[in-house]
Design an enzyme around this catalytic site. Structure first.
Site, PDB file in Angstrom:
ATOM      1  N   GLU A 192      -2.611  -6.367   5.660  1.00 44.31           N
ATOM      2  CA  GLU A 192      -3.429  -5.187   5.387  1.00 44.31           C
ATOM      3  C   GLU A 192      -4.213  -4.740   6.606  1.00 44.31           C
ATOM      4  O   GLU A 192      -4.390  -3.546   6.836  1.00 44.31           O
ATOM      5  CB  GLU A 192      -4.356  -5.448   4.199  1.00 44.31           C
ATOM      6  CG  GLU A 192      -3.645  -5.470   2.846  1.00 44.31           C
ATOM      7  CD  GLU A 192      -3.017  -6.805   2.499  1.00 44.31           C
ATOM      8  OE1 GLU A 192      -3.140  -7.750   3.310  1.00 44.31           O
ATOM      9  OE2 GLU A 192      -2.395  -6.920   1.429  1.00 44.31           O
ATOM     10  N   HIS A 251      -8.347  -9.933  -9.123  1.00 42.27           N
ATOM     11  CA  HIS A 251      -7.409  -8.834  -9.381  1.00 42.27           C
ATOM     12  C   HIS A 251      -7.948  -7.819 -10.387  1.00 42.27           C
ATOM     13  O   HIS A 251      -7.169  -7.072 -10.983  1.00 42.27           O
ATOM     14  CB  HIS A 251      -6.079  -9.377  -9.931  1.00 42.27           C
ATOM     15  CG  HIS A 251      -5.215 -10.061  -8.919  1.00 42.27           C
ATOM     16  ND1 HIS A 251      -5.476 -11.314  -8.455  1.00 42.27           N
ATOM     17  CD2 HIS A 251      -4.085  -9.660  -8.283  1.00 42.27           C
ATOM     18  CE1 HIS A 251      -4.538 -11.676  -7.579  1.00 42.27           C
ATOM     19  NE2 HIS A 251      -3.682 -10.688  -7.445  1.00 42.27           N
TER      20      HIS A 251
HETATM   21  C1  LIG Z   1      -4.019  -9.955   0.516  1.00 40.58           C
HETATM   22  C2  LIG Z   1      -3.032  -9.689  -0.563  1.00 40.58           C
HETATM   23  N1  LIG Z   1      -2.143  -8.688  -0.416  1.00 40.58           N
HETATM   24  C3  LIG Z   1      -1.240  -8.437  -1.373  1.00 40.58           C
HETATM   25  C4  LIG Z   1      -1.206  -9.191  -2.515  1.00 40.58           C
HETATM   26  C5  LIG Z   1      -0.214  -8.862  -3.608  1.00 40.58           C
HETATM   27  N2  LIG Z   1       0.858  -9.843  -3.646  1.00 40.58           N
HETATM   28  C6  LIG Z   1       0.831 -10.883  -4.513  1.00 40.58           C
HETATM   29  S1  LIG Z   1       2.128 -11.884  -4.330  1.00 40.58           S
HETATM   30  C7  LIG Z   1       2.762 -10.935  -3.094  1.00 40.58           C
HETATM   31  C8  LIG Z   1       4.034 -11.336  -2.433  1.00 40.58           C
HETATM   32  C9  LIG Z   1       3.915 -12.658  -1.805  1.00 40.58           C
HETATM   33  O1  LIG Z   1       5.135 -13.029  -1.258  1.00 40.58           O
HETATM   34  P1  LIG Z   1       5.318 -14.471  -0.695  1.00 40.58           P
HETATM   35  O2  LIG Z   1       4.150 -14.846   0.144  1.00 40.58           O
HETATM   36  O3  LIG Z   1       6.646 -14.526  -0.059  1.00 40.58           O
HETATM   37  O4  LIG Z   1       5.250 -15.409  -1.966  1.00 40.58           O
HETATM   38  P2  LIG Z   1       6.161 -15.409  -3.274  1.00 40.58           P
HETATM   39  O5  LIG Z   1       5.557 -14.451  -4.240  1.00 40.58           O
HETATM   40  O6  LIG Z   1       7.521 -15.038  -2.860  1.00 40.58           O
HETATM   41  O7  LIG Z   1       6.067 -16.799  -3.793  1.00 40.58           O
HETATM   42  C10 LIG Z   1       1.949  -9.833  -2.849  1.00 40.58           C
HETATM   43  C11 LIG Z   1       2.230  -8.797  -1.850  1.00 40.58           C
HETATM   44  C12 LIG Z   1      -2.163 -10.208  -2.658  1.00 40.58           C
HETATM   45  N3  LIG Z   1      -2.221 -10.972  -3.763  1.00 40.58           N
HETATM   46  N4  LIG Z   1      -3.043 -10.454  -1.669  1.00 40.58           N
END
Ligand SMILES: Cc1ncc(C[n+]2csc(CCOP(=O)(O)OP(=O)(O)O)c2C)c(N)n1
Lengths: 342, 340
Positions: free
Chosen positions: A69, A138
């Site tokens: 971000e 959230h």
């Molecule tokens: C700072 C922040 N940005 C965005 C999100 C929204 N978000 C939750 S899970 C996710 C994807 C995460 O991907 P990854 O780290 O590969 O983990 P996975 O879900 O595949 O286990 C996002 C963008 C968040 N929770 N926190």
């Protein structure tokens, strides 16, 4: 456009459709407008904020970005300073913490610090609100946090009609605008919305000026000032009271926090003398205090009775009975209206 | 390891069913026994057990938004964790946290739903261990999508310059919600990020629990012996949508099928069979795990929901006058019970 004129358009839309329509229109009109965020391309935005945009505009203008971000919201600031008109989406407002410098030191202040020689014509869209048991990281609204920072315009639509008109304005505005949409109002398949936000929406573009609150329901006895999801709860409370022959409440939807339409509030309270302010943000140092202070500063004698309803300075809890207890519902609003009317 | 992997898988399958209770026919995220988002980790078990089986209770783990498999492998209290997910008063966080925010101080386990933000606290736990001359280590779990986040990169540097006993474990499931790794992240091998921080990096590019166990053994051993941090990336698979209710329209079917085929639990079972463990024994482990899961869910669902007034508790450890709920509830402090 008056509410009669709105009705006359016939066609209704969800709040997300209305937002996307405005964005698509502005993207067609101006090559410099582009959208970036996490999951905004193929997914169409977790909260349907970009549905269909990828198909029409392609990946150059509807950009999925790394989960960074600081980098992409800061990049939006930079692109805006370079004269483009970026829209950057922060998936949940709760995530602002990881990139707050770019928001409150760069995006908000560069115009001022440059003595007006730089402008930052960007829009930061972000989802706010709870009411679906997603707990403290959230579910925040943080209206007050954003409106507290000088230099940004802060928009909080509550209906599809307002969402579209305010979005056109936000993109065309030469200043940074934070556009805070409530998840519960969007009309997403997996998060049912109340009936209120789905309104008639004209096909053609139109703007709603910032700083004009909207009287969503007229009434003589009590002024209720609110925004976002709670506009619908306040209207519901007012209608149910009216059905029971209780006090007749006027419901004012602020629509924008910066600029803030204090005048509409002050005029209404001058007639009713009784004020209820409802907010889904934390109670202390927030919207409710600001509204009450604005009225009191103008004319302390105008206020016969005041109630504030907001989240009582606790993080948003997960479990249903706990979240229900801290997020003001229509019954709580009705009770507050009755109390000030006594 | 097999037992924990099977427990985690059965647990997730059970949660999946329980989550859908009350959410049909029209899916409504806030309805039913388990409301809010639910991120399941079926397919990622090897990364959990392969690392956590080197850990003791006094080692710290910080988990992200997809935490159940790691929690189970770390030995988090399964009953209270389940009660938490069901929003009950006797849950790990008294119903305040939910599934993304599980805290079990008995085994030094914590979670955050904000991407990569478990990394700095893990560095802090490692710092505390070093200052106290303890040989405890800290492990921060994150997804491959999280390695672009500032909080992670800053943590790598801090861990490296202070030579801290921390292991960063990247679970590479190829997807960050709808975004495939190639679209948002370079390089393809995330463990290479370690190079820029003068730190050990390793990648296990198949979701084989034994291979993970071996690589993690080195990493945890290095940390425990005072030889600094490691970045370990592990290939895993996300068999489900990002969260329950994710329509996954962005995901090619072939990808899902390929993922379903290469299952780390099947792989470990095959290996155990090769080593002479018979099917009866494996079935026995499965049955016991199923029973354990059933017990936890049954117990959790019998637990009371919290009283509404409890929303005001726990904002502070040492609440200033007037900050907790003004009117003490009748019978506050009495044993949990009553109607829910
Ligand atoms: C700072 C922040 N940005 C965005 C999100 C929204 N978000 C939750 S899970 C996710 C994807 C995460 O991907 P990854 O780290 O590969 O983990 P996975 O879900 O595949 O286990 C996002 C963008 C968040 N929770 N926190």
């Amino acid at each position: 456009m008056s509410s009669q004129e709105q009705q006359a358009t016939g066609r209704t839309a969800t709040m997300s459709d209305a937002m996307v329509e405005a964005v698509a229109h502005e993207m067609r009109e101006d090559e410099e407008v582009f959208y970036m965020g996490e999951d905004v391309a193929d997914y169409g935005g977790i909260f349907d904020s970009t549905t269909g945009l990828l198909d029409e505009f392609g990946r150059d203008r509807v950009m999925d970005v790394p989960i960074s971000e600081t980098a992409y919201i800061g990049a939006a600031v930079g692109a805006a300073q370079a004269g483009m008109r970026p829209i950057a989406e922060l998936m949940f407002v709760d995530f602002a913490g990881v990139c707050f410098d770019q928001i409150y030191n760069q995006m908000a202040k560069n115009t001022y610090m440059s003595g007006g020689s730089v402008s930052v014509p960007m829009v930061l869209t972000t989802a706010v609100g709870g009411d679906y048991n997603d707990a403290a990281q959230h579910s925040q609204t943080l209206y007050g946090t954003f409106a507290h920072l000088p230099g940004m315009k802060v928009v909080v639509p509550s209906t599809a009609y307002d969402a579209k008109g305010l979005m056109h304005n936000a993109i065309r505005d030469d200043d940074p605008v934070v556009y805070m949409f409530h998840k519960r109002l969007m009309g997403i398949g997996w998060m049912p919305a109340p009936d209120g936000p789905k309104t008639p929406v004209p096909e053609e573009p139109y703007t709603i000026p910032f700083g004009e609150a909207d009287v969503k329901r007229e009434g003589d006895d009590v002024t209720v000032v609110t925004l976002g999801l709670h506009v619908h709860r306040a209207v519901e409370a007012a209608e149910s009271l009216a059905d029971e022959g209780g006090p007749d409440a006027e419901v004012i939807d602020l629509r924008t926090l910066t600029p803030l339409d204090r005048e509409t509030v002050i005029e209404s309270v001058a007639d009713t003398g009784r004020l209820v302010v409802v907010d889904e943000d934390y109670r202390s140092f927030g919207v409710t205090g600001e509204i009450v202070a604005s009225v009191a500063e103008h004319d302390p004698s105008a206020l016969e009775a005041v109630e504030r309803l907001a989240v009582p300075d606790v993080p948003i809890p997960y479990s249903r009975p706990l979240e229900d207890a801290i997020n003001p519902d229509a019954a709580a609003i009705a009770e507050a209206i009755r109390t000030v009317a006594e | 390891m097999f037992e924990d992997m099977v427990t985690a898988r059965l647990y997730e399958e059970r949660l999946q069913n329980e989550y859908m209770e009350g959410k049909r026919p029209g899916f409504d995220i806030s309805a039913g026994e388990i409301p809010g988002e639910l991120h399941l980790a079926a397919g990622q078990e090897a990364a959990a057990v392969g690392v956590c089986h080197h850990l003791r209770d006094d080692d710290t783990v910080t988990a992200p938004h997809r935490p159940h498999h790691v929690a189970i492998a770390k030995g988090v209290d399964l009953d209270r964790m389940t009660a938490e997910i069901f929003g009950r008063e006797t849950g790990l966080s008294s119903g305040k946290g939910g599934h993304m925010h599980l805290f079990d101080p008995d085994v030094n386990f914590a979670c955050s739903g904000i991407i990569a933000q478990g990394c700095p606290p893990a560095v802090g736990a490692a710092l505390a261990a070093k200052k106290r001359n303890s040989d405890a280590v800290a492990v921060a779990y994150l997804g491959e999508g999280a390695i672009d986040q500032g909080g992670f990169l800053e943590s790598l540097n801090m861990a490296s310059v202070h030579d801290l006993p921390v292991v960063f474990v990247v679970e590479d499931n190829d997807w960050a919600i709808s975004m495939p790794k190639a679209r948002v992240t370079t390089p393809d091998d995330g463990s290479k990020r370690a190079d820029g921080f003068d730190m050990h990096g390793a990648r296990v590019d198949v979701d084989d629990a034994v291979a993970v166990y071996e690589a993690a053994g080195e990493a945890v051993g290095r940390a425990r012996d005072g030889n600094g941090p490691t970045l370990l990336e592990v290939q895993v698979h996300r068999r489900m949508g990002h969260f329950m209710g994710d329509p996954e329209t962005y995901r090619p079917e072939a990808d899902q099928e390929a993922h379903a085929e290469r299952d780390s639990i099947d792989r470990l079972a095959a290996r155990l069979r090769e080593e002479g463990v018979d099917d009866d024994e494996l079935d026995g482990i499965r049955d016991a795990a199923a029973e354990r899961v059933d017990e936890a869910v049954t117990w959790a669902k019998q637990q009371p929901l919290p009283e509404a007034d409890a929303a005001h508790d726990h904002v502070f450890t040492n609440p200033p006058e007037g900050v907790t709920s003004d009117e003490p509830e009748p019978g506050a402090g009495a044993a949990a019970g009553g109607d829910d």
